[in-house]
Design an enzyme around this catalytic site. Sequence first.
Site, PDB file in Angstrom:
ATOM      1  N   ASP A 387       0.694  -1.077  -0.446  1.00 31.99           N
ATOM      2  CA  ASP A 387      -0.150   0.025  -0.266  1.00 31.99           C
ATOM      3  C   ASP A 387       0.667   1.802   0.070  1.00 31.99           C
ATOM      4  O   ASP A 387       0.582   2.198  -0.434  1.00 31.99           O
ATOM      5  CB  ASP A 387      -1.270  -0.056   1.287  1.00 31.99           C
ATOM      6  CG  ASP A 387      -2.246  -0.810   1.257  1.00 31.99           C
ATOM      7  OD1 ASP A 387      -2.175  -1.220  -0.385  1.00 31.99           O
ATOM      8  OD2 ASP A 387      -2.777  -1.735   2.115  1.00 31.99           O
ATOM      9  N   TYR A 468      -9.713  -0.397   1.275  1.00 34.14           N
ATOM     10  CA  TYR A 468      -9.861  -0.170   3.388  1.00 34.14           C
ATOM     11  C   TYR A 468      -9.179   1.344   3.482  1.00 34.14           C
ATOM     12  O   TYR A 468      -8.728   2.261   3.172  1.00 34.14           O
ATOM     13  CB  TYR A 468      -8.714  -0.556   3.124  1.00 34.14           C
ATOM     14  CG  TYR A 468      -8.956  -2.215   3.536  1.00 34.14           C
ATOM     15  CD1 TYR A 468     -10.153  -2.429   4.407  1.00 34.14           C
ATOM     16  CD2 TYR A 468      -8.563  -3.437   2.638  1.00 34.14           C
ATOM     17  CE1 TYR A 468     -10.838  -4.088   5.139  1.00 34.14           C
ATOM     18  CE2 TYR A 468      -9.252  -4.770   3.378  1.00 34.14           C
ATOM     19  CZ  TYR A 468     -10.012  -5.358   3.859  1.00 34.14           C
ATOM     20  OH  TYR A 468     -10.255  -6.287   4.571  1.00 34.14           O
ATOM     21  N   HIS A 523      -3.209  -9.081   6.504  1.00 28.90           N
ATOM     22  CA  HIS A 523      -2.911  -8.406   6.498  1.00 28.90           C
ATOM     23  C   HIS A 523      -1.176  -8.100   7.774  1.00 28.90           C
ATOM     24  O   HIS A 523      -1.411  -8.183   8.361  1.00 28.90           O
ATOM     25  CB  HIS A 523      -4.133  -7.195   7.142  1.00 28.90           C
ATOM     26  CG  HIS A 523      -4.763  -6.721   6.844  1.00 28.90           C
ATOM     27  ND1 HIS A 523      -5.217  -5.878   5.358  1.00 28.90           N
ATOM     28  CD2 HIS A 523      -6.445  -7.082   6.905  1.00 28.90           C
ATOM     29  CE1 HIS A 523      -6.109  -5.829   4.816  1.00 28.90           C
ATOM     30  NE2 HIS A 523      -6.917  -6.850   5.488  1.00 28.90           N
ATOM     31  N   ASP A 530      13.627   1.980  15.844  1.00 26.10           N
ATOM     32  CA  ASP A 530      14.936   1.858  16.667  1.00 26.10           C
ATOM     33  C   ASP A 530      14.965   2.129  18.027  1.00 26.10           C
ATOM     34  O   ASP A 530      14.470   3.528  17.776  1.00 26.10           O
ATOM     35  CB  ASP A 530      15.875   3.022  15.382  1.00 26.10           C
ATOM     36  CG  ASP A 530      16.730   3.300  15.243  1.00 26.10           C
ATOM     37  OD1 ASP A 530      17.327   3.053  16.503  1.00 26.10           O
ATOM     38  OD2 ASP A 530      17.473   3.925  14.983  1.00 26.10           O
ATOM     39  N   ASP A 532      15.671   3.439  21.043  1.00 28.37           N
ATOM     40  CA  ASP A 532      17.500   3.008  21.952  1.00 28.37           C
ATOM     41  C   ASP A 532      17.222   3.751  23.659  1.00 28.37           C
ATOM     42  O   ASP A 532      17.087   4.283  24.316  1.00 28.37           O
ATOM     43  CB  ASP A 532      17.749   5.123  21.390  1.00 28.37           C
ATOM     44  CG  ASP A 532      18.977   4.957  20.392  1.00 28.37           C
ATOM     45  OD1 ASP A 532      18.926   4.153  19.657  1.00 28.37           O
ATOM     46  OD2 ASP A 532      19.232   5.845  20.008  1.00 28.37           O
ATOM     47  N   GLU A 575      21.454 -10.934  14.067  1.00 25.18           N
ATOM     48  CA  GLU A 575      20.461 -10.504  13.702  1.00 25.18           C
ATOM     49  C   GLU A 575      19.305 -11.610  12.948  1.00 25.18           C
ATOM     50  O   GLU A 575      20.017 -12.782  12.427  1.00 25.18           O
ATOM     51  CB  GLU A 575      20.602 -10.191  11.928  1.00 25.18           C
ATOM     52  CG  GLU A 575      21.745  -8.963  12.292  1.00 25.18           C
ATOM     53  CD  GLU A 575      21.846  -8.079  11.005  1.00 25.18           C
ATOM     54  OE1 GLU A 575      21.662  -6.679  10.741  1.00 25.18           O
ATOM     55  OE2 GLU A 575      22.204  -8.310  10.161  1.00 25.18           O
ATOM     56  N   ASP A 687      23.297  -0.427  18.406  1.00 22.18           N
ATOM     57  CA  ASP A 687      22.897   0.562  18.129  1.00 22.18           C
ATOM     58  C   ASP A 687      21.819  -0.537  17.426  1.00 22.18           C
ATOM     59  O   ASP A 687      21.614  -1.228  16.289  1.00 22.18           O
ATOM     60  CB  ASP A 687      22.903   1.733  17.089  1.00 22.18           C
ATOM     61  CG  ASP A 687      21.914   2.833  17.253  1.00 22.18           C
ATOM     62  OD1 ASP A 687      20.068   1.838  17.853  1.00 22.18           O
ATOM     63  OD2 ASP A 687      22.135   3.299  16.655  1.00 22.18           O
ATOM     64  N   LEU A 688      20.754  -1.141  18.377  1.00 19.47           N
ATOM     65  CA  LEU A 688      19.463  -1.722  17.235  1.00 19.47           C
ATOM     66  C   LEU A 688      18.421  -1.332  17.170  1.00 19.47           C
ATOM     67  O   LEU A 688      17.927  -0.127  17.454  1.00 19.47           O
ATOM     68  CB  LEU A 688      19.135  -2.722  18.822  1.00 19.47           C
ATOM     69  CG  LEU A 688      19.419  -4.122  19.812  1.00 19.47           C
ATOM     70  CD1 LEU A 688      19.371  -4.486  20.387  1.00 19.47           C
ATOM     71  CD2 LEU A 688      20.495  -4.947  18.622  1.00 19.47           C
ATOM     72  N   HIS A 698      -7.444 -12.366   8.146  1.00 25.24           N
ATOM     73  CA  HIS A 698      -8.472 -11.787   7.980  1.00 25.24           C
ATOM     74  C   HIS A 698      -9.529 -13.274   6.555  1.00 25.24           C
ATOM     75  O   HIS A 698      -9.198 -12.525   5.968  1.00 25.24           O
ATOM     76  CB  HIS A 698      -8.846 -10.706   7.105  1.00 25.24           C
ATOM     77  CG  HIS A 698     -10.065  -9.670   7.439  1.00 25.24           C
ATOM     78  ND1 HIS A 698     -10.423  -8.174   6.573  1.00 25.24           N
ATOM     79  CD2 HIS A 698     -11.475 -10.240   7.589  1.00 25.24           C
ATOM     80  CE1 HIS A 698     -11.607  -8.172   6.923  1.00 25.24           C
ATOM     81  NE2 HIS A 698     -12.388  -9.529   7.575  1.00 25.24           N
TER      82      HIS A 698
END
Length: 841
Positions: A387, A468, A523, A530, A532, A575, A687-688, A698
């Site tokens: 979308d 929608y 959906h 981010d 912190d 990761e 820093d993740l 649905h």
Amino acid sequence: MATISRPAYVLSAILVFAILTFILLPNFNAEPPSLGTQAKKGRKEYTAPKQNVFAELTAKEAEDVNEFLFEDLAHLNLTKTPKSNRDNFVFYLETLRPNKTDALAYLHGSSEPPQRWAKAILSEYRDDGPYMAHYMVSLPITSKSKTLPLTYVFNSGSNAVRIPTLDFDGLFGVGQSIAANISDITLELLGAEINLEKPEAPDGLLCWPRPAGIERGGQVMWFQIFKPGIASGARTLLPQGIYAKVDANSLFAEEWTVEEYYYNGQLYDTADDFRAAIKKSDFVRAPRNDDGPWTATEDFDSQPDGRELPPPVSVQPYGPRYKLDRKQQFVSWFGFEFFITTAQATGVSLFDVKFKGERVVYELGLQEALSHYAGDDPVQGGLEFLDTFLGMGKLMFELIPGYDCPAYADFLDVQWHQLYETNTLPNSICLFEYTSDSLLSRHTAQYSVTTSRNTYLTLRSTSTVGNYDYTVEYIFYLDGTLEVKVRASGFIFGAFYSANSSKTEDLYGHHVNEGLASSMHDHVINFKADMDVAGTANDMVRLAIEPMTKSYPWDLPEIKQRNTMRLVEYPVTEETFLDWPRNGGEMYIVYNSEEKNSWGERKGYRVVPGTGIASPPHLTIENSTTLGDGARWAEHDLWVLRRKDTEPRSADPLNYFNPHDPIIDFTKMANHESLQHGEEDDDYDGDLTLYLNVGSHHVPHSGDIPNTLMHTSASSVMFIPHNFLDRDASRESVQGVRLQLKGNGASGGFPGDIGDTRPGGDDDDDDNNEDLKARLRRRRRATALDKERRPEAKYFGATYEEGMKLGVEEFEPVLPQQYRSYENRVTDLGFNGSAAGVWFK
């Protein structure tokens, strides 16, 4: 194969609106809209502590960039009046948000804001066809400004994406030509035919391509016939069951050909084969799917008992308690502080979210909204939507005061810059405080009861994407909890209910009207968080709740072993993805690697499913043949990645054009890099970034006709403080009452009351050397007094004590006067709603 001829009429500007209309920009210099007047009474002017370095371009900045590009990219021969995709032109402009490393240096240190850049998306015609290309332009525009290819934010190795056809504006004409060529068939089977003079006539037909990921390089499309449903807007409830497969291998629509037709479970090689089959005695006709009162979303006539009275509403007679700097789009409320910004593709995002002076989230915002269908016909069988391609920010239309948001809310305008013009969407974001019908906390002791109101702050917008309406909310709670929530309403994208013997559509949904079946779909709506938590150096852990058997010395000899449970921490060391655990058996926590509270516990925030109807889902379909690598983030609930300036997003709207080789490939981002900072030969600082999904599986049923309801489709994720502070932060700011009940004052009294035995109370006096008998006499006197007095109440926080007079508009706004939208666009779900005819006015 039949060659498609294009009908000779002017294409509707409404139906061929804009190819890649993605970027939406707020009007920071606009006058406040005339909504929420009561909320502004007595409001003091408030100024943000810093400049909003994430703010979108002003109209003047956009004008300057457009003029500069004509000079700096003179070799492209840019035009301000494009006639087709063969012309080169500036399609849209937006802010290129600063890199985090630069933004934090300003927000939490340096006095100088980072270099400001604009992002320019150009339509370029090259030797092998049209492209959409990204550039970056330094601001402000001076003699030293420069234009550079914008490549570092993409991992495809290119700043451009090839558009699979030169003639998107011709799609509408192709569809109408298909329907016109078989008008005798449609009149026989559907009782209607195409109206070439008025293609949206309520008694006519329309023919649209499947708006799915473009397979085989965009060379094959399935077109389906719909009834316009213009009176109700219910077009996606009115599929007509006739489909045409088109070979779209050429860049030019006039060279496309129809390969075959499909109706009621049968394929026909040509239109003549289709006509011949209809004349046979064994031909099976499917029921017609006609419009009617069943698609109407309103009932103005029914009057069940109680409808003659208006429902309860919330009011704000003393004005807002939050502070808002409209120019900088900065909000402060009971310890929370954050900046607001918007984009045409993704709508509202938050930056530099702090609680009690410490940063919790650097960035929180929508990345992509996917819906993927399943079905037994050529459209539903491969249907998917990304979308942001349609523009979830650009389609944030005006909110209705008293309905979308309380009448007292603050409403904010939004701007976006496209084709050398600045467009304004009035009142498309609202901000308000609300008190829930349920308490934040309560407790009844033997002689007292304490209750605390659950008041929260909401930032809300609604994007109408074709069929929608998605309502996106950021909700802030007094204890430091932050929630991101999405609700959906609108018409389902239904399937034609066939009459063939296999009835395979029953595998994918339910029969919901005479000629309509529902189609199951997922959906999956992706957000970036981010994190912190008290700084950038963070660790992610899975804190598991596990059963165990253990022997305790204090149990022996009666119980040799006790069956119990324990906490086990599993660090997330690379990761990876995480799915919500079975039985809620794990907690996902982002800890600060160094900062601890007073009790020696690491400061953290827990990530949990929120207040929706179920745990947020991920995509059911495995290795989608339609999506390719365009949305791999949808395959699991939660992803934990290193944060990088070169990976600012999990997706891009242009992924829609080439999902099998996308301009942002999420698999190249989630590639198992180490999350253990402090290692040698690695500059990773902890820093993740989390990418998480909300949404729903649905399966529409009869209750979704005519509209899906928001309370049954809500989904959210919450970020909850976990040892972040030393105690519950809401105690300082919550509103409530402590009711002292009649009885023994020694239990549950207020500090300083006679008979209070708590530390600091009347009976806890270190200097009092009374003997035991004297203390008992005091206790008896206190008990006697307690029996005589009535229950008392003490309030924490303010109460309503002054009389007030509220106008009826505070309860029911006068909408003809206060609703001021001038937007009258019709959104659709084909290429024409996003990718065609941008040169038409």
